[in-house]
Design an enzyme around this catalytic site. Sequence first.
Site, PDB file in Angstrom:
ATOM      1  N   ASN A 174      10.217  12.832 -10.987  1.00  0.00           N
ATOM      2  CA  ASN A 174      11.548  12.142  -9.731  1.00  0.00           C
ATOM      3  C   ASN A 174      12.234  11.094 -10.237  1.00  0.00           C
ATOM      4  O   ASN A 174      11.057  10.039 -10.541  1.00  0.00           O
ATOM      5  CB  ASN A 174      11.014  12.157  -7.899  1.00  0.00           C
ATOM      6  CG  ASN A 174      10.624  13.596  -8.169  1.00  0.00           C
ATOM      7  OD1 ASN A 174      11.278  14.511  -8.269  1.00  0.00           O
ATOM      8  ND2 ASN A 174      10.059  13.406  -6.741  1.00  0.00           N
ATOM      9  N   ARG A 215       9.678  20.198  -9.418  1.00  0.00           N
ATOM     10  CA  ARG A 215       8.489  19.896 -10.590  1.00  0.00           C
ATOM     11  C   ARG A 215       7.042  20.244 -10.329  1.00  0.00           C
ATOM     12  O   ARG A 215       6.666  20.810 -11.601  1.00  0.00           O
ATOM     13  CB  ARG A 215       7.409  17.897  -9.809  1.00  0.00           C
ATOM     14  CG  ARG A 215       8.873  17.378 -10.079  1.00  0.00           C
ATOM     15  CD  ARG A 215       8.112  15.727  -9.788  1.00  0.00           C
ATOM     16  NE  ARG A 215       8.025  15.896  -8.308  1.00  0.00           N
ATOM     17  CZ  ARG A 215       7.283  15.332  -8.098  1.00  0.00           C
ATOM     18  NH1 ARG A 215       6.601  13.578  -8.947  1.00  0.00           N
ATOM     19  NH2 ARG A 215       6.575  15.084  -7.092  1.00  0.00           N
TER      20      ARG A 215
END
EC number: 3.6.1.7
Length: 89
Positions: free
Chosen positions: A36, A18
């Site tokens: 996520n 990320r």
Amino acid sequence: MRCVDVVVTGRAQAVGFRWNCQRAAVEAGVQGWVRNVLDGSVEARFFGEDSAVQSMIDWCRNGPAHARIEDVVVTDLENPGPISGFEIH
């Protein structure tokens, strides 16, 4: 302009995916978000110029150094709604 949802499966969590995705998106001038998912995948939305969005899709196919990407599913969106900046959710 193009907007896509991307789902990345494989070893994409706990490898800096990320954070690195956000950095790559900002550098490419792409707006959107990355997060996520409980099933272990990572989901992202990319919005921007066609070539910039494609560069992010290509980036997702490899991810950061410790990622082991198995699949990347891309879904084009017609009306993404308001998107500003690039966030990690």
